[in-house]
Design a protein around this motif. Structure first.
Motif, short mmCIF file in Angstrom:
data_model
loop_
_atom_site.label_atom_id
_atom_site.label_comp_id
_atom_site.label_asym_id
_atom_site.label_seq_id
_atom_site.Cartn_x
_atom_site.Cartn_y
_atom_site.Cartn_z
N ASN A 245 0.82 -1.22 0.00
CA ASN A 245 0.00 0.00 0.00
C ASN A 245 0.85 1.27 0.00
OD1 ASN A 245 -2.51 1.38 0.07
ND2 ASN A 245 -2.30 1.70 2.28
N THR A 246 1.91 1.30 -0.83
CA THR A 246 2.78 2.46 -0.86
C THR A 246 2.14 3.66 -1.55
OG1 THR A 246 3.84 1.63 -2.87
CG2 THR A 246 4.88 1.08 -0.75
N ARG A 247 1.14 3.40 -2.40
CA ARG A 247 0.39 4.48 -3.03
C ARG A 247 -0.97 3.95 -3.47
NH1 ARG A 247 0.25 4.17 -8.55
NH2 ARG A 247 1.75 2.78 -9.60
N VAL A 248 -1.80 4.83 -4.01
CA VAL A 248 -3.14 4.41 -4.44
C VAL A 248 -3.04 3.54 -5.69
CG1 VAL A 248 -5.36 5.19 -5.34
CG2 VAL A 248 -4.27 6.45 -3.48
N ALA A 455 -5.45 -11.73 -8.30
CA ALA A 455 -6.51 -12.74 -8.33
C ALA A 455 -7.84 -12.12 -7.91
CB ALA A 455 -6.17 -13.90 -7.40
N PRO A 456 -8.93 -12.46 -8.60
CA PRO A 456 -10.24 -11.91 -8.23
C PRO A 456 -10.59 -12.13 -6.76
CG PRO A 456 -10.38 -13.00 -10.35
CD PRO A 456 -9.00 -13.29 -9.81
N ARG A 457 -10.12 -13.21 -6.17
CA ARG A 457 -10.42 -13.49 -4.76
C ARG A 457 -9.87 -12.41 -3.84
NH1 ARG A 457 -6.13 -16.08 -2.07
NH2 ARG A 457 -7.58 -17.22 -0.75
N ASN A 458 -8.89 -11.62 -4.34
CA ASN A 458 -8.28 -10.58 -3.53
C ASN A 458 -8.67 -9.17 -3.94
OD1 ASN A 458 -6.66 -12.25 -1.82
ND2 ASN A 458 -5.28 -12.60 -3.54
N ALA A 459 -9.58 -9.05 -4.90
CA ALA A 459 -9.91 -7.73 -5.44
C ALA A 459 -10.39 -6.76 -4.36
CB ALA A 459 -10.95 -7.87 -6.55
N VAL A 460 -11.37 -7.16 -3.60
CA VAL A 460 -11.91 -6.26 -2.57
C VAL A 460 -10.89 -6.05 -1.46
CG1 VAL A 460 -13.72 -5.99 -0.82
CG2 VAL A 460 -14.29 -6.88 -3.08
N HIS A 465 -9.32 -1.78 0.88
CA HIS A 465 -8.95 -2.23 2.22
C HIS A 465 -9.32 -1.24 3.31
CE1 HIS A 465 -5.70 0.48 1.29
NE2 HIS A 465 -5.20 -0.34 0.37
N GLY A 466 -9.79 -0.07 2.94
CA GLY A 466 -10.28 0.89 3.93
C GLY A 466 -9.22 1.76 4.59
N LYS A 467 -7.98 1.65 4.19
CA LYS A 467 -6.94 2.48 4.79
C LYS A 467 -6.99 3.89 4.18
CE LYS A 467 -3.82 -1.30 5.96
NZ LYS A 467 -4.02 -1.15 7.41
N ASP A 468 -6.57 4.89 4.97
CA ASP A 468 -6.62 6.28 4.52
C ASP A 468 -5.82 6.48 3.25
OD1 ASP A 468 -8.21 6.97 6.65
OD2 ASP A 468 -6.52 7.61 7.92
N ARG A 469 -6.38 7.28 2.34
CA ARG A 469 -5.69 7.57 1.08
C ARG A 469 -5.13 9.00 1.05
NH1 ARG A 469 -9.09 5.16 -4.08
NH2 ARG A 469 -8.39 3.00 -3.86
#
Length: 513
Positions: A245-248, A455-460, A465-469
């Protein structure tokens, strides 16, 4: 039920080296990557690049590659085998395949994964990975292990059970012609390559290599079909940036389409397999989706909201009609051979049926009641009057069968992207004039290529993931040197975490907080 008072709960977790143990400190950035792919896909090269990126970009101090081939060689004597250095490349691979199958057969399908876990656990002890005063408390580490390579789905299931969100599987693939050239460059005789690849793809039913089943379990898919390693490195850099999650990051059109296809597959009630398909226009607009299921009068498929649901799992005898028809064929052919005295004395009808079940008859797919996902996706575009399919792309969770392939060609679709291989398909054999799965840059054919992306299983999980952007109105970019994985892994089981929380509670109440 007897009442439990808080004073009856005796926490057993002692203080850390920095003081009191706190739940927020009982997570680690440690990672375990598994690599999977058919011979010649570039799995080892992927592991080397991944190791370099973790060390130099993310400052992981200890990044070890665990070579399963070395573990197999070291365990050869356990199954009465010997392994010698200096073998030709083909003999080396064949010997390791044979020993690996024997080890799984003697112990368990996940035996080699257990050996990897043993190696990681040993390293944790020898490198001081436990608390000095409390030997049952593992310490957080910025370290990673890369397993090269995994060949059986049970290996993946065990590693996910043990390491949870610390384990990530990367599938690496390349077209067969490219893999063959790479293997020949390593010194493998061309005549031996088909046999080695077939054994790698799907060996002994229980204990052998089952790469075709294993690759589809990936968290990230890598298409390694270039001569240069730069595209491979770029792909891995993106995946690590998403993971840390180093960037958007947002989904690519391909990732979004495959997620739609996977979501569609979840609507299927087919007893054989759930398949989903999605079609994108030239401008990456979603035109239609489909899944394999029984058609309903008036258009479309039966679905769960209908009272009059005639799908196979609840209709008639609740059987798979394709399997039932093939079983009937086995019976009829066996009866005819016996009746015409064309069977040797002592051969039973059951033996005949078993032999027939190993022929091409088992690959018949003509008797299913279901509309295939690819066909339903095409038909859905016609029903909704969304326009032409010329030069559209189809995303499907499983390689299309030969029946669907001819409809895909006829519809004017230019490209098909899939995840799961499908050995029953004769698409490339029956339609080699109009379909190609080997050269992704060929012209005059519909290109069938494997999916690359998250993988689609990890898309959401990874893209939402809800972390601040943002912070102070500006997009957040995290320094990779200190970045942590989006999902940190708990160092303790839930029972131990209960004790830590209770200890925190006692400390807070004792201090008047």
């Amino acid at each position: 039920m007897a009442q439990v008072n808080k004073q009856d709960i005796q926490p057993t977790v002692g203080p850390s080296e920095e003081g009191q143990v706190r739940l927020k400190d009982r997570h680690t950035a440690e990672l375990v990557f598994g690599l999977c792919g058919l011979m010649g896909s570039g799995v080892s090269k992927t592991g080397q690049i991944l190791q370099e990126l973790l060390r130099k970009t993310y400052h992981y101090g200890d990044v070890q590659i665990i070579q399963v081939s070395k573990l197999i060689a070291s365990c050869a004597s356990l199954v009465g085998e010997t392994y010698h250095e200096g073998l030709s490349e083909a003999d080396r691979v064949e010997t390791l395949q044979r020993i690996g199958t024997s080890l799984r057969g003697k112990y368990s399908p996940e035996y080699l994964a257990k050996k990897c876990i043993e190696k990681i656990a040993t390293d944790r002890v020898t490198s001081g990975g436990y608390h000095a005063q409390h030997s049952d408390l593992p310490l957080a580490r910025r370290s990673a292990f890369i397993i090269d390579s995994l060949k059986h789905p049970d290996e993946i299931r065990l590693l996910r059970t043990v390491y949870g969100d610390a384990f990530w599987l990367i599938t690496v693939f390349a077209p067969e012609d490219i893999r063959e050239k790479r293997l020949q460059a390593l010194g493998v005789e061309a005549s031996r390559i088909p046999t080695l690849i077939k054994r790698d793809r799907d060996d002994d039913p229980n204990w052998g290599q089952h790469v075709d089943e294993t690759v589809q379990l990936a968290d990230f898919f890598v298409r390694n079909d270039h001569q240069s390693i730069n595209p491979l490195k770029t792909t891995l850099e993106r995946y690590l940036s998403i993971l840390f999650n180093t960037r958007v990051h947002t989904q690519t059109p391909e990732e979004s389409a495959m997620s739609a296809a996977t979501a569609a597959a979840a609507r299927s009630a087919c007893l054989s397999r759930q398949v989903g398909a999605a079609i994108l226009s030239e401008k990456d607009e979603l035109l239609g989706v489909g899944w394999n299921d029984v058609p309903a009068f008036g258009g479309g498929l039966y679905h769960s909201d209908e009272d009059d649901d005639h799908r196979c799992f609840r209709y008639g005898e609740k059987i798979c009609h394709n399997d039932a028809r093939k079983a009937s064929l086995y019976d009829k052919i066996s009866d005819m051979l016996v009746k015409k005295n064309m069977v040797a004395a002592g051969v039973t009808k059951e033996q005949l049926k078993e032999l027939l079940s190993k022929t091409e008859i088992k690959r018949l797919i003509e008797y299913s009641r279901a509309v295939h996902a690819e066909m339903e996706a095409i038909i859905s575009v016609a029903r909704s009057q969304k326009g032409s399919l010329l030069r559209a792309k189809m995303f499907v969770t499983t390689f299309p069968c030969h029946s669907c392939a001819r409809h895909i060609v006829a519809a004017g679709i230019s490209e098909v992207i899939f995840i799961e291989p499908y050995s029953k398909s004769l698409a490339t054999e029956l339609h080699d004039d109009s379909v190609s799965s080997e050269n992704p840059r060929s012209t005059g054919r519909v290109i069938f290529r494997q999916y690359e992306g998250v993988a689609p299983r990890n898309a959401v999980r990874l893209f939402n993931h809800g972390k601040d952007r943002k912070k102070a109105g500006k997009a957040i970019e995290i320094d990779a040197n200190a970045a942590e994985p989006v999902f940190l892994t708990a160092l303790d089981g839930y029972a131990k975490m209960e004790q830590i929380v209770v200890q925190e509670l006692h400390n807070e109440e004792g201090s008047g907080v």
